[in-house]
Scaffold this motif. Structure first.
Motif, PDB file in Angstrom:
ATOM      1  N   SER A 109      65.093  31.350  62.937  1.00  0.00           N
ATOM      2  CA  SER A 109      65.903  32.550  63.147  1.00  0.00           C
ATOM      3  C   SER A 109      67.336  32.183  62.789  1.00  0.00           C
ATOM      4  O   SER A 109      67.948  31.339  63.431  1.00  0.00           O
ATOM      5  CB  SER A 109      65.791  33.011  64.600  1.00  0.00           C
ATOM      6  OG  SER A 109      64.459  33.396  64.868  1.00  0.00           O
ATOM      7  N   TRP A 110      67.867  32.814  61.776  1.00  0.00           N
ATOM      8  CA  TRP A 110      69.140  32.424  61.187  1.00  0.00           C
ATOM      9  C   TRP A 110      70.097  33.620  61.185  1.00  0.00           C
ATOM     10  O   TRP A 110      69.689  34.764  61.392  1.00  0.00           O
ATOM     11  CB  TRP A 110      68.922  31.945  59.737  1.00  0.00           C
ATOM     12  CG  TRP A 110      68.339  33.038  58.878  1.00  0.00           C
ATOM     13  CD1 TRP A 110      67.012  33.345  58.722  1.00  0.00           C
ATOM     14  CD2 TRP A 110      69.071  34.009  58.129  1.00  0.00           C
ATOM     15  NE1 TRP A 110      66.886  34.453  57.923  1.00  0.00           N
ATOM     16  CE2 TRP A 110      68.124  34.879  57.536  1.00  0.00           C
ATOM     17  CE3 TRP A 110      70.432  34.225  57.894  1.00  0.00           C
ATOM     18  CZ2 TRP A 110      68.492  35.940  56.722  1.00  0.00           C
ATOM     19  CZ3 TRP A 110      70.812  35.295  57.084  1.00  0.00           C
ATOM     20  CH2 TRP A 110      69.842  36.142  56.505  1.00  0.00           C
ATOM     21  N   ILE A 111      71.376  33.340  60.920  1.00  0.00           N
ATOM     22  CA  ILE A 111      72.371  34.403  60.795  1.00  0.00           C
ATOM     23  C   ILE A 111      73.541  33.873  59.972  1.00  0.00           C
ATOM     24  O   ILE A 111      73.921  32.709  60.092  1.00  0.00           O
ATOM     25  CB  ILE A 111      72.837  34.896  62.192  1.00  0.00           C
ATOM     26  CG1 ILE A 111      73.785  36.095  62.064  1.00  0.00           C
ATOM     27  CG2 ILE A 111      73.467  33.774  63.009  1.00  0.00           C
ATOM     28  CD1 ILE A 111      74.063  36.815  63.376  1.00  0.00           C
ATOM     29  N   HIS A 112      74.097  34.723  59.123  1.00  0.00           N
ATOM     30  CA  HIS A 112      75.279  34.348  58.355  1.00  0.00           C
ATOM     31  C   HIS A 112      76.487  34.345  59.278  1.00  0.00           C
ATOM     32  O   HIS A 112      76.615  35.207  60.160  1.00  0.00           O
ATOM     33  CB  HIS A 112      75.488  35.343  57.210  1.00  0.00           C
ATOM     34  CG  HIS A 112      76.521  34.930  56.219  1.00  0.00           C
ATOM     35  ND1 HIS A 112      77.872  35.041  56.465  1.00  0.00           N
ATOM     36  CD2 HIS A 112      76.407  34.394  54.969  1.00  0.00           C
ATOM     37  CE1 HIS A 112      78.549  34.604  55.410  1.00  0.00           C
ATOM     38  NE2 HIS A 112      77.681  34.207  54.490  1.00  0.00           N
ATOM     39  N   ILE A 113      77.404  33.403  59.078  1.00  0.00           N
ATOM     40  CA  ILE A 113      78.544  33.274  59.985  1.00  0.00           C
ATOM     41  C   ILE A 113      79.401  34.544  60.010  1.00  0.00           C
ATOM     42  O   ILE A 113      79.961  34.903  61.039  1.00  0.00           O
ATOM     43  CB  ILE A 113      79.397  32.035  59.637  1.00  0.00           C
ATOM     44  CG1 ILE A 113      80.419  31.776  60.761  1.00  0.00           C
ATOM     45  CG2 ILE A 113      80.048  32.167  58.258  1.00  0.00           C
ATOM     46  CD1 ILE A 113      81.112  30.445  60.669  1.00  0.00           C
ATOM     47  N   GLY A 115      71.137  32.183  66.502  1.00  0.00           N
ATOM     48  CA  GLY A 115      70.205  31.406  65.719  1.00  0.00           C
ATOM     49  C   GLY A 115      70.952  30.384  64.881  1.00  0.00           C
ATOM     50  O   GLY A 115      72.118  30.070  65.134  1.00  0.00           O
ATOM     51  N   LEU A 116      70.280  29.852  63.867  1.00  0.00           N
ATOM     52  CA  LEU A 116      70.889  28.908  62.931  1.00  0.00           C
ATOM     53  C   LEU A 116      71.982  29.632  62.149  1.00  0.00           C
ATOM     54  O   LEU A 116      71.710  30.601  61.449  1.00  0.00           O
ATOM     55  CB  LEU A 116      69.818  28.382  61.978  1.00  0.00           C
ATOM     56  CG  LEU A 116      70.287  27.474  60.842  1.00  0.00           C
ATOM     57  CD1 LEU A 116      70.746  26.136  61.392  1.00  0.00           C
ATOM     58  CD2 LEU A 116      69.171  27.272  59.829  1.00  0.00           C
ATOM     59  N   VAL A 117      73.223  29.171  62.269  1.00  0.00           N
ATOM     60  CA  VAL A 117      74.358  29.855  61.646  1.00  0.00           C
ATOM     61  C   VAL A 117      74.625  29.255  60.269  1.00  0.00           C
ATOM     62  O   VAL A 117      74.811  28.042  60.131  1.00  0.00           O
ATOM     63  CB  VAL A 117      75.614  29.748  62.533  1.00  0.00           C
ATOM     64  CG1 VAL A 117      76.793  30.454  61.870  1.00  0.00           C
ATOM     65  CG2 VAL A 117      75.342  30.349  63.910  1.00  0.00           C
ATOM     66  N   LEU A 118      74.635  30.119  59.253  1.00  0.00           N
ATOM     67  CA  LEU A 118      74.862  29.687  57.872  1.00  0.00           C
ATOM     68  C   LEU A 118      76.309  29.964  57.482  1.00  0.00           C
ATOM     69  O   LEU A 118      76.761  31.110  57.525  1.00  0.00           O
ATOM     70  CB  LEU A 118      73.933  30.439  56.918  1.00  0.00           C
ATOM     71  CG  LEU A 118      72.431  30.342  57.200  1.00  0.00           C
ATOM     72  CD1 LEU A 118      71.655  31.129  56.152  1.00  0.00           C
ATOM     73  CD2 LEU A 118      71.975  28.889  57.225  1.00  0.00           C
ATOM     74  N   GLY A 119      77.025  28.923  57.106  1.00  0.00           N
ATOM     75  CA  GLY A 119      78.409  29.079  56.686  1.00  0.00           C
ATOM     76  C   GLY A 119      78.859  27.880  55.888  1.00  0.00           C
ATOM     77  O   GLY A 119      78.311  26.779  56.027  1.00  0.00           O
ATOM     78  N   ALA A 120      79.871  28.088  55.058  1.00  0.00           N
ATOM     79  CA  ALA A 120      80.325  27.026  54.160  1.00  0.00           C
ATOM     80  C   ALA A 120      81.086  25.930  54.885  1.00  0.00           C
ATOM     81  O   ALA A 120      81.157  24.797  54.410  1.00  0.00           O
ATOM     82  CB  ALA A 120      81.197  27.633  53.062  1.00  0.00           C
ATOM     83  N   GLU A 121      81.666  26.255  56.046  1.00  0.00           N
ATOM     84  CA  GLU A 121      82.573  25.319  56.700  1.00  0.00           C
ATOM     85  C   GLU A 121      81.877  24.242  57.517  1.00  0.00           C
ATOM     86  O   GLU A 121      82.502  23.275  57.939  1.00  0.00           O
ATOM     87  CB  GLU A 121      83.552  26.068  57.610  1.00  0.00           C
ATOM     88  CG  GLU A 121      84.376  27.135  56.901  1.00  0.00           C
ATOM     89  CD  GLU A 121      83.742  28.507  56.935  1.00  0.00           C
ATOM     90  OE1 GLU A 121      84.493  29.491  56.776  1.00  0.00           O
ATOM     91  OE2 GLU A 121      82.517  28.611  57.110  1.00  0.00           O
ATOM     92  N   ASN A 142      70.508  39.070  70.935  1.00  0.00           N
ATOM     93  CA  ASN A 142      70.071  38.074  69.959  1.00  0.00           C
ATOM     94  C   ASN A 142      70.957  38.148  68.721  1.00  0.00           C
ATOM     95  O   ASN A 142      71.011  39.186  68.056  1.00  0.00           O
ATOM     96  CB  ASN A 142      68.610  38.300  69.571  1.00  0.00           C
ATOM     97  CG  ASN A 142      67.656  37.970  70.689  1.00  0.00           C
ATOM     98  OD1 ASN A 142      67.958  37.142  71.550  1.00  0.00           O
ATOM     99  ND2 ASN A 142      66.492  38.599  70.694  1.00  0.00           N
ATOM    100  N   ALA A 143      71.656  37.068  68.433  1.00  0.00           N
ATOM    101  CA  ALA A 143      72.541  37.004  67.269  1.00  0.00           C
ATOM    102  C   ALA A 143      71.785  36.331  66.126  1.00  0.00           C
ATOM    103  O   ALA A 143      72.017  35.172  65.790  1.00  0.00           O
ATOM    104  CB  ALA A 143      73.815  36.238  67.611  1.00  0.00           C
ATOM    105  N   THR A 144      70.872  37.095  65.545  1.00  0.00           N
ATOM    106  CA  THR A 144      70.037  36.602  64.455  1.00  0.00           C
ATOM    107  C   THR A 144      69.829  37.718  63.432  1.00  0.00           C
ATOM    108  O   THR A 144      69.873  38.895  63.774  1.00  0.00           O
ATOM    109  CB  THR A 144      68.647  36.169  64.965  1.00  0.00           C
ATOM    110  OG1 THR A 144      67.979  37.297  65.554  1.00  0.00           O
ATOM    111  CG2 THR A 144      68.739  35.048  65.991  1.00  0.00           C
ATOM    112  N   SER A 145      69.593  37.326  62.195  1.00  0.00           N
ATOM    113  CA  SER A 145      69.248  38.306  61.163  1.00  0.00           C
ATOM    114  C   SER A 145      67.964  39.035  61.549  1.00  0.00           C
ATOM    115  O   SER A 145      67.090  38.462  62.220  1.00  0.00           O
ATOM    116  CB  SER A 145      69.045  37.574  59.830  1.00  0.00           C
ATOM    117  OG  SER A 145      68.238  38.330  58.958  1.00  0.00           O
ATOM    118  N   PRO A 146      67.803  40.287  61.116  1.00  0.00           N
ATOM    119  CA  PRO A 146      66.548  40.998  61.378  1.00  0.00           C
ATOM    120  C   PRO A 146      65.392  40.498  60.514  1.00  0.00           C
ATOM    121  O   PRO A 146      64.291  41.044  60.595  1.00  0.00           O
ATOM    122  CB  PRO A 146      66.893  42.451  61.044  1.00  0.00           C
ATOM    123  CG  PRO A 146      68.053  42.378  60.112  1.00  0.00           C
ATOM    124  CD  PRO A 146      68.825  41.156  60.482  1.00  0.00           C
TER     125      PRO A 146
END
Length: 302
Positions: free
Chosen positions: A196-200, A163-169, A221-225
């Motif tokens: 559908s998002w997920i932390h890096i 999903g949408l990957v959240l990260g500082a970089e 699926n690589a997404t947060s629940p």
């Protein structure tokens, strides 16, 4: 473990390499070896082309993350072709090299995306959900098909639908922040489309999990629940930045600016990581608020 990585200098690849390098011998496939050394250090082996290898027998694992960013530019026919071929060609070449050997890697972990499912409205989506046939699905379906061709008794294949990957970089969040910091951020279109998002860090941990668990194969699926609507995401981001949240970006303006690519933002998927949860993977950042707080704190510290 000796691991071959493609896409190692990208947003996810750089974070992954920081976890792999202390424990494994890593080679990175890149057209620009100098970039590999500048971004990752000289303890990584840079491979300019797969033509340098007769097969992949020297590797225990392959992690395939290469691909032209899908939402960077308007989808001209030329851009669509770049998006497809940047994924398909490298994946097919890797599988051909794997098949050329006699002792292939034990595992291939290959990228994909929740775009595999196409638009799904508010329906809960798991790995068995029937996809909506559109461009994003076509890209991912062929990408996965090429990767899964390596699956046999010697090699297991895992594809990760991110999903949408959240990260500082990097990634989408970094591009969203300037307008939100000015108090100009807001939901897109109706705002009711799911994100559908997920932390890096969870992306990295699940890749490491799949590397180590021999029972894992197939699509994950690589997404947060806890997927959220676009409006919920926007409101949570504005709140964490202590900024107002009253503007809305109309759908017509997105379509005018981005054409067909705007549909990625205006239509969503409510994706659940069912198979990851079944095999016992634990998310470090299951809630959006916690994920945004950590990411924004790293950005401020940096």
């Amino acid at each position: 473990m000796k691991i071959l990585v493609t896409g190692g200098t990208g947003f996810i690849g750089r974070r992954l390499l920081s976890h792999l390098r202390p424990h494994h011998q890593v080679s990175v496939l890149s057209r620009s070896p100098n970039k590999v050394y500048q971004r990752l250090g000289h303890d990584v082996d840079a491979i300019h082309s797969l033509a340098e290898l007769n097969n992949l027998d020297e590797f225990d694992a392959v992690i395939n993350l290469a691909g032209e960013p899908i939402a960077e530019k308007r989808w001209s026919q030329a851009q669509k072709e770049r998006i497809c071929q940047s994924r398909w060609q490298i994946t097919q070449a890797l599988v051909e090299k794997l098949n050329a050997g006699t002792h292939p890697p034990k595992v291939i972990i290959s990228g994909s995306a929740v775009g595999y499912y196409g638009r799904q409205d508010e329906n809960l989506v798991d790995e068995d959900t029937h996809p909506h046939p559109e461009f994003s699905h076509q890209v991912c379906a062929r990408w996965e098909e090429l990767a899964m061709a390596a699956q046999d008794d010697n090699t297991r294949v895992c594809v990760i639908r991110m999903g949408l990957v959240l990260g500082a970089e990097g990634g989408a969040l970094k591009k969203m922040l300037p307008s939100y910091r000015l108090g100009l951020g807001g939901p897109i279109g109706s705002g009711q489309q799911y994100m559908s998002w997920i932390h890096i860090e969870d992306v990295i941990n699940l890749i490491l999990f799949l590397l180590e668990h021999d029972e894992c194969h197939g699509a994950f699926n690589a997404t947060s629940p806890n997927p959220v609507t676009n409006e919920q995401f926007s409101r949570c981001l504005a709140h964490n930045l202590s900024k107002p949240h009253f503007l809305r970006i109309p759908a017509w303006s997105m379509r005018l600016l981005f054409g067909e690519m705007a549909e990625l933002l205006l239509n969503g998927q409510r994706v659940m990581p069912v198979r990851l949860q079944e095999v016992g993977f634990h998310f470090r950042y299951p809630s959006l608020d916690k994920a945004l707080k950590e990411t924004l704190s790293v950005m401020r510290a940096g």
